[in-house]
Write a protein that holds these residues in place. Sequence first.
Motif, PDB file in Angstrom:
ATOM      1  N   UNK A  18       0.820  -1.207   0.000  1.00 56.61           N
ATOM      2  CA  UNK A  18       0.000   0.000   0.000  1.00 56.61           C
ATOM      3  C   UNK A  18       0.854   1.257   0.000  1.00 56.61           C
ATOM      4  N   UNK A  19       2.167   1.118  -0.089  1.00 59.33           N
ATOM      5  CA  UNK A  19       3.030   2.298  -0.135  1.00 59.33           C
ATOM      6  C   UNK A  19       4.179   2.016  -1.087  1.00 59.33           C
ATOM      7  N   UNK A  20       4.719   3.079  -1.651  1.00 55.09           N
ATOM      8  CA  UNK A  20       5.817   2.877  -2.609  1.00 55.09           C
ATOM      9  C   UNK A  20       7.107   2.504  -1.887  1.00 55.09           C
ATOM     10  N   UNK A  80      11.856  -2.287   4.684  1.00 47.08           N
ATOM     11  CA  UNK A  80      13.145  -2.152   5.363  1.00 47.08           C
ATOM     12  C   UNK A  80      13.587  -0.699   5.414  1.00 47.08           C
ATOM     13  N   UNK A  81      13.421   0.015   4.291  1.00 50.37           N
ATOM     14  CA  UNK A  81      13.857   1.409   4.272  1.00 50.37           C
ATOM     15  C   UNK A  81      13.019   2.238   5.224  1.00 50.37           C
ATOM     16  N   UNK A  82      11.703   2.029   5.184  1.00 45.74           N
ATOM     17  CA  UNK A  82      10.839   2.766   6.115  1.00 45.74           C
ATOM     18  C   UNK A  82      11.206   2.433   7.550  1.00 45.74           C
ATOM     19  N   UNK A 104       2.665   0.136   4.983  1.00 48.24           N
ATOM     20  CA  UNK A 104       3.003  -0.567   3.734  1.00 48.24           C
ATOM     21  C   UNK A 104       2.149  -1.798   3.455  1.00 48.24           C
ATOM     22  N   UNK A 105       1.319  -2.260   4.371  1.00 48.93           N
ATOM     23  CA  UNK A 105       0.697  -3.570   4.150  1.00 48.93           C
ATOM     24  C   UNK A 105      -0.823  -3.554   4.189  1.00 48.93           C
TER      25      UNK A 105
END
Lengths: 208, 637
Positions: A25-27, A31-33, B258-259
């Motif tokens: 859901x994100x570019x 790991x970087x985040x 992100x998920x």
Amino acid sequence: MESASLAAGAHPDDHHHGPPEAHESSKIDRQTLGILLFIITETMLFGAFFASYFFLRVVANEGPWPPEPFELPVLIAGFNTAILVSSSFTMHWALESIRAGNHRGLKMGLVSTFLLGATFLFIQLNEYVHIGFSARDDAFGSIFYGLTGLHGAHVFIGLTLLAIASVRAFRGHYGPAAKDHLGVEVPGIYWHFVDVMWIIVFVTVYIL
Amino acid sequence: MTSALTSPGWWRGLFYFLIGAGFGFGLVIALRAISGLDLYQTEPTGYPHIVVPAITGPLGFLIGIGCFDYWFRWCAGAPTIPDDHADHGAKTWKDYFKVNTDHKVIGIQYIVTTFFFFFAGGFLAMLMRAELAQPGTQIVDPGVFNGLFSTHAALMIFVFVIPVFAGIANYVLPLMIGAPDMAFPRLNALSFWMLPIAGALFLASYFVPGGAFDAGWTGYAPLSTGAPLGQSFFNLGVQFAGASSVATALNFLVTIITMRAPGMTIWRMPLLVWANLSTSLLVVAATPFIAGVQFMVLFDRVLHTNFFQAAFGGDVISYQHIFWFYSHPAVYIMMLPGFGIISEVISTHARKPIFGYRLMALALLGIVILSYTVWAHHMFVAGMFEWLRVPMMITTLLIAVPTGIKIFSWLGTLFEAKIHLKSTAMLFSLAFIVTFTIGGISGVMLGMIPIDIHVSDTYFVVAHIHFVLFGGSVFTIFAGIYHWFPKMTGRMYDERLGRIHFWGTLVGTWGTFVPMHWIGMEGMPRRVADYAAEFGNWNLMITVSAFILGAVQLVFLYNMIVSWRYGPKAGPNPWRAKTIEWQVSSPPPIFNFDEIPRVVGGPYEFGVPGARHAIMAGEEAEVKRPEPSRAGIGAPS
């Protein structure tokens, strides 16, 4: 259609298939985040020591700073700063190399970054030996060793990460695709943080 | 036996613990021998040969039990082996005692462990109330009493309230956002295993020379820098709990960002997810401050540095500033996840959409930002800068605004709703609104400088913190546990026992903490084992109420254990809720989903005809049929 029917059919033993692929859901990759958020945490840890530093210097201290008779070897520390800053460039070189698929450049870059970092740490330890006061000598000694020691511990962590990245690089693990060299990029981000933090510590403790 | 010592598990954990502790002990002795010092330094604050093993031993245990096995292999650059998911999911109860990467297993590990510390801390509170039942000395002397209230608070705050929310969210949150697991499952396991270590260190302080730490959970310098050895165990326990908390928060943030399932925009996230997002932002940025300041105290104690030694240029007040810069945000770390739970429970059991959903989310972020600007309201009488008082008072009172938004939104949600009072979770949620509002109002009172000066260090403060922490946080924890118990265990709890637990807890809480406001106003000092005879009757009433409160928690314990084993089967969605975790079986499948669900609407669309929050993998095929049957569209029951 095929996937839907596959999902509807019950798996007799669901231990034998792995989890479904998570939706991204994100570019930004995890790991970087993760390391960026961790750097916020680390910055705030330094923040606690900086807060203590300014309380000791501005609130509790009345005379000049550093208080008599303490003196700091600004020149050596400045030289050391140059060493650590240059290691950020070699780190960048390593990352750019693997992005271009140049494994030799990656290894050279990682090893030279590691050596520069280790030199920094060695010079700092040498400075501690010859500086003439200890962490027990007044609050000034405590916060000097507190801040520079906290940073030194972070250099040590960074060096450990670099050593791991180097070992893996020499065993042929990384590739030019973005997801194949996260193991270089993430320690690299951390190393740049350690670098920038040293500039702040150096300016605060030695120059201001 | 040799295989037990080479493969991950408790035996290897114990073995590596001994190695780690032995290494730390040897290191200290060797260094002291080289420096020509006495081998054993036994000043009350010193004991490096115990303090250092108290760090290296637990680290050895973490390695031994298997938290690092995968990482060590990865670091060494060994060839990658495909993950067989052997450490994922629990087949028997024994798997809950192993390092496991399944967020559902870790969630239950968290909850059970933290409730163990809840009962341990509660037992200490009972001892305190027994001592305070009458003026004079009852069962413990004043020194032991200081240890009791310090360890009670440390256990409840650091290894119960903060991590139990992490446990509930660990279980529920990945399911809610349609993720197969947390972003970093191995880090998640490590976070959990640091937690029992923190609690064990707090409790272990009872067995060291000088007794348990007794400088309060705040551990103010210079009281803490001169306290006996137990205080070092507090310093270290806070480090382990803090590291655990930061790692979990990082994990939540990355998972939420992100998920999320396709279609789950930020304005479709359930409020529990919003609440944990906000909490994690607080944890990531604030927790390092307490880590830093506890390191400084430890250095002052063991290494004899001078951070807080005024005679050598140290600054005592700086301890309080740095400490409260964490510990004020920490009260929101202990409250925001509870707000999230209450929103879920109230919306579901009132069968109505959350009133002002977006404002609810923004109020959480408002609290996050404001909470960093209020720390010095704990220090109005500490002798800090005069000019800081009024700004801190204003920001403190401002926090009542976003908090008020939340209270009124819950009331708006309840307004003209079909309220299901059968569920114990709902009872606790309703009681939470009332109790927390009163605790919040006494917080506003304490935020005002003149009142604060009057009631500083009295039982009014104790009453306030327990109204917001017990009547607030712990009520939300109970609401959350009851609400998701069917999801976690696949069985229903006994509502009758739940109601007994609820009413006993409510009466006990109010009976215990309401009179504390009055005796506090009259000037009864807190943290003292004895008090003036005039407070005797009130204290007897408080003690009796506290015993009721304590006893009724055993009903809860019985209900949970027996229902987990013998309760009636719950079915996937006993509350007919809309969020994704209720659309999978109870307990959920090992990898949560066969296919990630698709989110098509808001999470609380109760009473909106045809509204869906998420479409699960199997259902999609039904909807796509040329002639859809009406049964496929209505809410599953």
